[in-house]
Each structure stands twice: as structure tokens, then as C-alpha cells.
Design an enzyme around this catalytic site. Structure first.
Site, PDB file in Angstrom:
ATOM      1  N   LYS A 247     -26.715  35.973  14.158  1.00 32.41           N
ATOM      2  CA  LYS A 247     -26.610  35.224  12.907  1.00 32.41           C
ATOM      3  C   LYS A 247     -25.841  33.934  13.169  1.00 32.41           C
ATOM      4  O   LYS A 247     -25.180  33.773  14.207  1.00 32.41           O
ATOM      5  CB  LYS A 247     -25.910  36.048  11.827  1.00 32.41           C
ATOM      6  CG  LYS A 247     -24.483  36.434  12.144  1.00 32.41           C
ATOM      7  CD  LYS A 247     -23.878  37.262  11.012  1.00 32.41           C
ATOM      8  CE  LYS A 247     -22.427  37.628  11.319  1.00 32.41           C
ATOM      9  NZ  LYS A 247     -21.831  38.446  10.217  1.00 32.41           N
TER      10      LYS A 247
ATOM     11  N   ASN B 199     -24.960  27.404  34.290  1.00 31.52           N
ATOM     12  CA  ASN B 199     -24.714  28.138  35.520  1.00 31.52           C
ATOM     13  C   ASN B 199     -25.970  28.939  35.901  1.00 31.52           C
ATOM     14  O   ASN B 199     -27.044  28.717  35.359  1.00 31.52           O
ATOM     15  CB  ASN B 199     -23.484  29.040  35.334  1.00 31.52           C
ATOM     16  CG  ASN B 199     -22.663  29.170  36.596  1.00 31.52           C
ATOM     17  OD1 ASN B 199     -23.207  29.423  37.674  1.00 31.52           O
ATOM     18  ND2 ASN B 199     -21.360  29.008  36.485  1.00 31.52           N
TER      19      ASN B 199
ATOM     20  N   ALA C  90     -18.047  36.048  26.363  1.00 31.39           N
ATOM     21  CA  ALA C  90     -18.956  36.666  27.329  1.00 31.39           C
ATOM     22  C   ALA C  90     -19.546  37.964  26.788  1.00 31.39           C
ATOM     23  O   ALA C  90     -18.858  38.754  26.141  1.00 31.39           O
ATOM     24  CB  ALA C  90     -18.224  36.927  28.634  1.00 31.39           C
TER      25      ALA C  90
ATOM     26  N   HIS D 177     -41.388  40.110  17.339  1.00 26.29           N
ATOM     27  CA  HIS D 177     -42.581  40.958  17.254  1.00 26.29           C
ATOM     28  C   HIS D 177     -42.494  41.841  16.010  1.00 26.29           C
ATOM     29  O   HIS D 177     -41.403  42.173  15.546  1.00 26.29           O
ATOM     30  CB  HIS D 177     -42.708  41.818  18.510  1.00 26.29           C
ATOM     31  CG  HIS D 177     -42.895  41.016  19.759  1.00 26.29           C
ATOM     32  ND1 HIS D 177     -44.137  40.616  20.191  1.00 26.29           N
ATOM     33  CD2 HIS D 177     -42.005  40.512  20.652  1.00 26.29           C
ATOM     34  CE1 HIS D 177     -44.015  39.911  21.302  1.00 26.29           C
ATOM     35  NE2 HIS D 177     -42.721  39.831  21.598  1.00 26.29           N
TER      36      HIS D 177
ATOM     37  N   ARG E  44     -11.986  33.851  15.022  1.00 24.19           N
ATOM     38  CA  ARG E  44     -11.060  32.924  14.385  1.00 24.19           C
ATOM     39  C   ARG E  44     -11.572  31.497  14.543  1.00 24.19           C
ATOM     40  O   ARG E  44     -12.498  31.228  15.325  1.00 24.19           O
ATOM     41  CB  ARG E  44      -9.657  33.036  15.000  1.00 24.19           C
ATOM     42  CG  ARG E  44      -9.582  32.706  16.481  1.00 24.19           C
ATOM     43  CD  ARG E  44      -8.143  32.774  16.972  1.00 24.19           C
ATOM     44  NE  ARG E  44      -8.037  32.556  18.411  1.00 24.19           N
ATOM     45  CZ  ARG E  44      -7.992  31.363  18.987  1.00 24.19           C
ATOM     46  NH1 ARG E  44      -8.075  30.250  18.248  1.00 24.19           N
ATOM     47  NH2 ARG E  44      -7.875  31.253  20.304  1.00 24.19           N
TER      48      ARG E  44
END
Length: 223
Positions: free
Chosen positions: A184, A94, A178, A124, A201
Site C-alpha cells: 500500500k 545494487n 530490508a 492475476h 515513523r
């Protein structure tokens, strides 16, 4: 007399350093040339109309290292190197896709991205003086950083405003909520969300739309 072998010094290009995960100079002329080309192509793409399909397809093939058939990017798009990104088939993105692909970015087949997705690979130094100045092997003082690759598997859906950080792997079949910041690895078939993003889950057959008839309405799930 004994013969002395001269030690061989392997000199890597700055792009090879990126892929090796060691410090590199973003200001290297060859890297700047790649980025300038890609940034200009981004602008060309972003000036097109949505129905200029062939023109968009030709531009995106010039921007990214590889892309499968059936892709659509709403635009605007912002690739940093572009050539370090590989995308599978039937990809949808999108508005406002940003891919800072210093290191390699791999996106699998049948992935869907909501608006404002950001993928970043560079890192950095943490200490401010090291962010400003590091001395290279020749004694030159430079601003250096390093980068780690990102891998997104097949059939993944990333919701609006997701940020995927350097070094992360998102497994096949994942849904990322969202606003998440993924720092990780996320295992396959997971629903994960949050900042930092954590697994909520596993996604199972019970998530099928056939168990939501009020939403499925008069449509049918393909078995």
C-alpha cells in the site's frame, strides 16, 4: 425516415489495455515482441564488465523508456518490458534488480536500491479457473491478467530484498527497511518496514548524522 447512428466500437491494442488497467493477453504477439527484445538486451547488459561504462549506458538507454544522467546499475538486471519504466537522475541499483513493468513504473531522482529489489505491476485473477481461462470479446479462450502502475518518488532508499507490489506509490524521501513487502502507499518522508510494510515513523532532522558523532567520525554534514 429517421437516421440511425451506428455505435462506434473502440478497439484497444493489448498495450493500451495494460495502460487502461483492464484485462490483457500477455501472449499477444506485439507484447511478446517487446518482451523478447528487452529480455535479450538484459542478457547483453548482464554479460558486460562493470568498467564497460559506455556500453552499459547505451544498453540501458535501449532497455528503459527514459533514464536521467548519473545512473548506475550493478547488475544483473531483469526488466520485463523496459519501455514502460522511467527513471530519474543519479539512480543507483545494487545486484539483482527486477522490474516487471507491464504497467508503468516511475522512479524519481536520487533513488538508491539495495540488492534484490523487485517491482511488480501485473495482477492475476484470484479464482484459479479465471487464471486459467477467460473468454475475450471475440469468444476466444485466453489467459488474461491486468496491471497497475508503481510510482517511487525522489530521494528514496529501498533496503535489500524489498518487494514493491502493483499499484503502490512511495512518496519522496522514504526509507523502506530490508525485506519489506510494500502493498500500500507510503507517505513522503516515512521510515517504513515489514511484511506487509507499514509506516514506523516520520523521518525528521533529528535523523541527521550530526547527532551520531560516533559514526560521523571526522566527516562533516553539509548544511
Amino acid at each position: 425516415m429517421p437516421q440511425h447512428k451506428e455505435s462506434m466500437v473502440i478497439t484497444m491494442t493489448e498495450e493500451e489495455k495494460i495502460m487502461a488497467g483492464v484485462l490483457f493477453s500477455p501472449a499477444d504477439p506485439e507484447l511478446k515482441k517487446i518482451k523478447l527484445r528487452t529480455h535479450n538486451l538484459n542478457l547483453d547488459y548482464n554479460r558486460t564488465y562493470e568498467d564497460e561504462v559506455e556500453k552499459r549506458q547505451e544498453l540501458i538507454r535501449q532497455i528503459v523508456g527514459e533514464i536521467g544522467p548519473g545512473g548506475f546499475m550493478q547488475g544483473p538486471i531483469f526488466f520485463h518490458y523496459g519501455v514502460h519504466t522511467r527513471i530519474g537522475k543519479n539512480f543507483f541499483a545494487n545486484f539483482n534488480l527486477t522490474v516487471q513493468d507491464d504497467a508503468a513504473v516511475t522512479i524519481g531522482d536520487h533513488c538508491n536500491f539495495g540488492p534484490n529489489i523487485t517491482i511488480v505491476t501485473p495482477i492475476h485473477p484470484m479464482l484459479p479457473n479465471e487464471r486459467d481461462e477467460i473468454r475475450d470479446k471475440d469468444g476466444n479462450i485466453k489467459r488474461l491478467c491486468y496491471a497497475k502502475p508503481v510510482h517511487i518518488g525522489n530521494h528514496c532508499w529501498l533496503g535489500a530484498n524489498v518487494v514493491v507490489c502493483s499499484g503502490v506509490t512511495i512518496g519522496d524521501g522514504c526509507v523502506i527497511g530490508a525485506g519489506s513487502v510494500v502493498v500500500k502507499d507510503i507517505p513522503p518522508n516515512s521510515f517504513a518496514a515489514g511484511d506487509p510494510c507499514t509506516v514506523i515513523r516520520e523521518i525528521t532532522e533529528k535523523d541527521s548524522m550530526k547527532y551520531k558523532p560516533e559514526i560521523l567520525a571526522d566527516n562533516q554534514v553539509i548544511e
